[in-house]
Design an enzyme around this catalytic site. Structure first.
Site, PDB file in Angstrom:
ATOM      1  N   HIS A 168     -19.060  -0.450  -5.327  1.00 38.50           N
ATOM      2  CA  HIS A 168     -18.378   0.663  -5.504  1.00 38.50           C
ATOM      3  C   HIS A 168     -16.826   0.492  -5.822  1.00 38.50           C
ATOM      4  O   HIS A 168     -16.702   0.065  -4.960  1.00 38.50           O
ATOM      5  CB  HIS A 168     -18.958   2.111  -4.759  1.00 38.50           C
ATOM      6  CG  HIS A 168     -17.390   3.253  -4.989  1.00 38.50           C
ATOM      7  ND1 HIS A 168     -17.836   3.974  -5.982  1.00 38.50           N
ATOM      8  CD2 HIS A 168     -17.071   3.468  -4.153  1.00 38.50           C
ATOM      9  CE1 HIS A 168     -16.798   4.618  -6.024  1.00 38.50           C
ATOM     10  NE2 HIS A 168     -15.956   4.951  -5.092  1.00 38.50           N
ATOM     11  N   CYS A 218       0.061   8.534   6.099  1.00 37.49           N
ATOM     12  CA  CYS A 218       0.006   7.795   6.620  1.00 37.49           C
ATOM     13  C   CYS A 218      -1.126   6.475   6.713  1.00 37.49           C
ATOM     14  O   CYS A 218      -1.842   7.717   6.498  1.00 37.49           O
ATOM     15  CB  CYS A 218       0.714   7.546   8.324  1.00 37.49           C
ATOM     16  SG  CYS A 218       2.315   7.989   7.965  1.00 37.49           S
ATOM     17  N   ASN A 241       0.638  -1.415  -0.099  1.00 44.90           N
ATOM     18  CA  ASN A 241      -0.008   0.107  -0.228  1.00 44.90           C
ATOM     19  C   ASN A 241       0.698   1.553   0.407  1.00 44.90           C
ATOM     20  O   ASN A 241       0.227   2.273   0.600  1.00 44.90           O
ATOM     21  CB  ASN A 241      -1.085  -0.048   0.706  1.00 44.90           C
ATOM     22  CG  ASN A 241      -2.569   1.016   1.156  1.00 44.90           C
ATOM     23  OD1 ASN A 241      -2.089   1.616  -0.528  1.00 44.90           O
ATOM     24  ND2 ASN A 241      -2.150   1.573   1.877  1.00 44.90           N
ATOM     25  N   TRP A 278      -7.196  -3.976   3.281  1.00 46.76           N
ATOM     26  CA  TRP A 278      -6.659  -2.472   4.085  1.00 46.76           C
ATOM     27  C   TRP A 278      -6.906  -2.760   5.392  1.00 46.76           C
ATOM     28  O   TRP A 278      -6.394  -2.085   6.106  1.00 46.76           O
ATOM     29  CB  TRP A 278      -7.810  -1.455   4.047  1.00 46.76           C
ATOM     30  CG  TRP A 278      -7.254  -1.075   2.638  1.00 46.76           C
ATOM     31  CD1 TRP A 278      -6.470  -1.306   1.729  1.00 46.76           C
ATOM     32  CD2 TRP A 278      -9.073  -0.440   1.534  1.00 46.76           C
ATOM     33  NE1 TRP A 278      -6.334  -0.415   0.162  1.00 46.76           N
ATOM     34  CE2 TRP A 278      -7.929   0.330   0.839  1.00 46.76           C
ATOM     35  CE3 TRP A 278      -9.121   0.649   2.448  1.00 46.76           C
ATOM     36  CZ2 TRP A 278      -8.497   0.985  -0.447  1.00 46.76           C
ATOM     37  CZ3 TRP A 278     -10.436   1.523   1.600  1.00 46.76           C
ATOM     38  CH2 TRP A 278     -10.046   1.552  -0.643  1.00 46.76           C
ATOM     39  N   HIS A 281     -11.773  14.716  -6.504  1.00 50.57           N
ATOM     40  CA  HIS A 281     -10.371  14.673  -6.267  1.00 50.57           C
ATOM     41  C   HIS A 281      -9.937  15.930  -6.253  1.00 50.57           C
ATOM     42  O   HIS A 281      -8.674  16.236  -5.629  1.00 50.57           O
ATOM     43  CB  HIS A 281      -9.245  14.241  -6.647  1.00 50.57           C
ATOM     44  CG  HIS A 281      -9.799  12.263  -5.584  1.00 50.57           C
ATOM     45  ND1 HIS A 281     -10.491  11.320  -7.059  1.00 50.57           N
ATOM     46  CD2 HIS A 281     -10.077  11.600  -5.214  1.00 50.57           C
ATOM     47  CE1 HIS A 281     -10.530  10.362  -6.727  1.00 50.57           C
ATOM     48  NE2 HIS A 281     -10.453  10.180  -4.875  1.00 50.57           N
ATOM     49  N   GLU A 298     -15.180   5.509 -11.111  1.00 49.32           N
ATOM     50  CA  GLU A 298     -14.498   6.261 -11.316  1.00 49.32           C
ATOM     51  C   GLU A 298     -14.722   6.765 -12.414  1.00 49.32           C
ATOM     52  O   GLU A 298     -13.562   5.854 -13.419  1.00 49.32           O
ATOM     53  CB  GLU A 298     -13.195   6.097 -10.158  1.00 49.32           C
ATOM     54  CG  GLU A 298     -12.567   7.779 -10.410  1.00 49.32           C
ATOM     55  CD  GLU A 298     -11.518   7.390  -9.149  1.00 49.32           C
ATOM     56  OE1 GLU A 298     -11.203   6.994  -8.277  1.00 49.32           O
ATOM     57  OE2 GLU A 298      -9.935   8.217  -9.956  1.00 49.32           O
ATOM     58  N   GLU A 306      -6.762  -3.847  -5.925  1.00 40.35           N
ATOM     59  CA  GLU A 306      -5.838  -3.912  -5.311  1.00 40.35           C
ATOM     60  C   GLU A 306      -5.114  -5.510  -4.795  1.00 40.35           C
ATOM     61  O   GLU A 306      -3.807  -5.245  -4.728  1.00 40.35           O
ATOM     62  CB  GLU A 306      -5.254  -2.927  -4.061  1.00 40.35           C
ATOM     63  CG  GLU A 306      -5.501  -1.516  -4.198  1.00 40.35           C
ATOM     64  CD  GLU A 306      -5.758  -0.469  -3.035  1.00 40.35           C
ATOM     65  OE1 GLU A 306      -5.142  -1.149  -1.755  1.00 40.35           O
ATOM     66  OE2 GLU A 306      -5.836   0.192  -2.848  1.00 40.35           O
TER      67      GLU A 306
END
Ligand code: GLN
Ligand code: ZN
Length: 764
Positions: free
Chosen positions: A650, A525, A126, A570, A703, A674, A614
């Site tokens: 999503h 972080c 990550n 995550w 963004h 997106e 990811e």
């Protein structure tokens, strides 16, 4: 004797000192000299923390990113910042983030704001690096000053220094040719800069240099394999010894290549490629060092030291001085010090090791191998006790969860009927217009929300007071959405600090650290929650908030959940079971929440899988396996509902040409993605693959502070309609709005709703 070393140390600081120092500098609140002094202070502390090692890394410290550092060392600066005023560090920040410190930008006309370098994920971590930019004309010119300075500082401190650099092949591989030229054509040009760098280091008396080539754990075609041969052949006569470092995976068909390169040592990640250690020991030439990464540099669990010694001892016998020991990869990916944790449950804490604790483990292993296990008998006994306690703890093992997992069968992930049959039932119930409008979940996290949350955490606000404050925010969101005329509403996620932590805090099997920060990019972080045990859901997590929101309106209210794959990706996850098992456990827990929402009368449920992409393995050959269990986990979570309940998902990206079939298999009724920045080009995927269900391509780039115009949104949707039938299109932003201001959100959504009305009038 076994030699101990480390591939890299977390640079952000145990209390995120670097983050705060950088942000002060950028705001113009501190000087460049103060920032540089902070860097020196952190390096000094970190080398001191590593003083027991035989060799410590130098050059692993970076003010923003180690790949960007390498670009500066190689003199590969984008043309747009060349010739700018100021210190190198200011140019460095301009490439990193588009601008340097406020005070440094007095030459605003020339240097005040340039396009920042592109940022992308560092392999499957990550951490995000700044992508080197190339063109056919790129040239390289060595600037060794950063490394030379850090080396001098290390020397002055008595550090046994091993400079660390990104190797030439990996450097080229990580970069992007802006003009589509062949990056590999730059190899002959980059090698002299590397040769000059190694010569400079040799002149400084350096013996070993760690040259990172993690790209060796990915699939390489013949040209890239040949690049390794060319590169290391060209560097072999330099007067330093090279330790070629690989990590994050197995070398597989690159193992022979790596073992045959003319270097002086090879580092293998023994956490991911244990079985390749013995093979490498066989294949390496007799003078070559084999560095074994026996301690996991990417998770936070104690190593089973006794088990490690079982396989390391014979290897030490065989290799003698040629065996080196290290963590599997740089410790950049773990928090610094477990000793900072004051609130962590004592039992769970006794199972963990952060960077400093991992280095202590390394020392125990080396002592046991060099001087005999008796010398560290106490440490080994304590470690064995901790490992056994964790393995047997009832907090880790929940028989009910294991039983539920064993009962999973394919039917659990199936909807009652196919999309074509359930869509009309949903339409009849929801009565939505064509081009329905919705948002992705969160509304601005205002100062009031943050204030209420910190008051609640400190005890200044009680449970009822906090609940009232959040309800007020929810009501505000609902009223705003009604005024705007949105079709499917959301409650706004005011009560959520973070989309993973919020669920982790309510699930059994999760723990939270106070200072377990890991650098994500630059000064940013993340503090991943720690998934330590079998996952279960003691009680409903979102139903009260969503029901309250639904009670305020007659419009359908979307229940909002984070999906199992994203929660998994995550978090720091267990090392005692496959990721897939943890994912299925999360899936069963979130499934219960979906069903409770449905029972409470919620007719639309969105399950975010922001991080599904990811988790893709580094090697394509392994994608299928990952996608199989990831998709199955989502299906288990989502698909237990009635036909009438509409499931949304999503994803925060739309580069899914390569995984679109898997996304379709998830069988969500609606997917929002997106797309706005790419002008809908990313919908190319839909040319070849006819996505069967409904889709909301994002039309508002959240963004950016810019407000999209009604015309622009209409145009984007018209482009989308060329590829996807209009009756299956939704109109929505790219992602959640939590980082925006209401003052931006309201006009943007007003334009979005107006655009949808225009589009509807064109349908009729
Ligand atoms: N529902 C989340 C939100 O709106 C989704 C965030 C995300 O995709 N990263 O904030
Ligand atoms: Zn998103």
């Amino acid at each position: 004797m076994v030699t101990t070393h480390n591939l890299g140390f977390p640079r952000i600081g145990a209390k995120r000192e670097l983050k705060f120092g950088l942000e002060r500098y950028w705001k113009g609140e501190s000087s460049r000299d103060e920032l540089k002094a902070l860097g020196a202070q952190l390096r000094e502390r970190h080398w001191n923390d590593q003083r027991e090692l035989d060799l410590a890394p130098v050059g692993d410290f970076a003010f923003y990113d180690q790949v960007l550092d390498m670009s500066f060392t190689l003199g590969n600066l984008p043309a747009r910042v060349q010739g700018f005023h100021g210190d190198t560090l200011d140019n460095y920040f301009r490439v990193a983030r588009g601008r340097s410190a406020q005070g440094a930008e007095e030459h605003a006309a020339c240097c005040g704001g340039v396009a920042a370098g592109e940022m992308t994920k560092w392999f499957d971590t990550n951490y995000h690096y700044i992508v080197p930019e190339f063109t056919a004309d790129t040239t390289f010119k060595l600037d060794p000053s950063r490394l030379v300075e850090q080396l001098a500082q290390a020397r002055a401190q008595g550090v046994k220094a091993k400079p660390v650099i990104v190797g030439p092949v990996t450097y080229l591989w990580l970069g992007k040719a802006k003009d589509e030229s062949d990056k590999l054509a730059l190899l002959p040009r980059i090698l002299p800069a590397y040769a000059a760098l190694l010569d400079t280091l040799a002149q400084q008396g350096v013996e070993w240099v760690q040259i990172d080539e993690p790209v060796l754990v990915t699939e390489l075609d013949a040209a890239w394999k040949q690049a390794f041969v060319t590169a290391y052949d060209a560097l072999k006569t330099r007067k330093v010894k090279l330790l070629l470092a690989t990590y994050f995976g197995q070398l597989l068909d690159n193992l022979d290549l790596a073992c045959a390169l003319p270097v002086d040592g090879l580092h293998i990640d023994a956490i991911n490629a244990r079985e390749e250690v013995a093979k490498a020991a066989q294949k390496l030439p007799a003078h070559s060092v084999l560095s074994v990464g026996a301690i996991n540099g990417r998770n936070i669990w104690k190593t089973d030291l006794n088990a490690a010694l079982e396989w390391l001892a014979p290897l030490a016998q065989q290799l003698g001085d040629r065996l080196w020991l290290a963590p599997s990869c740089s410790l950049l990916h773990v928090p610094v010090d477990l000793a900072s944790e004051e609130k962590l449950d004592a039992e769970i804490r006794s199972w963990l090791a952060f960077a400093l604790q991992k280095l202590a483990e390394l020392k125990v292993l080396a002592t046991a191998l060099n001087a005999g296990r008796d010398k560290v008998a106490d440490e080994l006994a304590a470690n064995a006790a901790a490992i056994a306690a964790r393995r047997n703890s009832p907090r880790v093992n929940n028989p009910a969860v294991k039983a539920a997992l064993a009962r999973i069968d394919a039917k659990l992930g199936n909807r009652q009927h196919a999309y074509a049959e359930r869509a009309p039932k949903q339409a009849a119930l929801l009565e939505l217009p064509a081009y329905p409008t919705t948002t992705i979940g969160s509304f601005p996290q205002t100062a009031e929300i943050r204030h209420a949350r910190s008051q609640f955490k400190s005890g200044a606000l009680d449970q009822t007071g906090y609940q009232d404050a959040m309800r007020q925010e929810i009501e505000r969101s609902v009223r705003e959405q009604e005024t705007l005329g949105l079709d499917v509403l959301v409650h706004g996620e005011a009560e959520r600090n973070d989309m993973v932590e919020y669920f982790g805090e309510q699930l059994d099997g999760y723990a939270f650290s106070q200072f377990g920060w890991v650098q994500s990019y630059g000064s940013r972080c993340v503090k991943p929650p720690i998934l330590f045990g079998d996952i279960s859901r003691p009680k409903a997590m979102t139903v009260e908030w969503i029901s309250y929101a639904q009670s305020l309106t007659n419009k359908p209210m979307k229940g909002m959940l984070t999906g199992p794959v994203t929660i998994l990706n995550w978090s720091f996850v267990r090392d005692d079971q496959p990721r897939s098992v943890s994912c299925y456990q999360l899936a069963l827990a979130i499934r219960e929440e979906v069903l409770d929402l449905e029972k409470a009368g919620v007719r639309v449920v969105q399950i975010d899988e922001a991080a599904l992409r990811e988790g893709l393995p580094l090697r394509r050959a392994q994608w299928g396996e990952y996608l199989r269990w990831a998709v199955e986990s989502f299906r288990i979570t989502a698909n237990g509902v009635q036909d009438e309940t509409q499931i949304h998902t999503h994803m925060c990206y739309s580069e899914f040409n390569d995984i679109i079939a898997s996304i379709a298999e998830m069988d969500a009724d609606v997917i929002t993605i997106e797309t706005s920045r790419s002008d809908m080009e990313l919908l190319d995927a839909f040319d070849d693959f006819r996505y069967p269900n409904e889709i909301g391509p994002g039309v508002y780039d959240i963004h950016s502070p810019n407000i999209p115009t009604q015309e622009h949104i209409v145009q984007l949707m018209q482009k989308a309609a060329e590829r996807i039938p209009a009756q299956r299109l939704w109109v929505n932003p790219d992602c959640g709005l939590k980082t925006r201001q209401w003052a931006e959100v309201i006009p943007a959504l007003r334009n979005m709703v107006a655009a949808a009305k225009t589009l509807r009038s064109q349908v009729q």
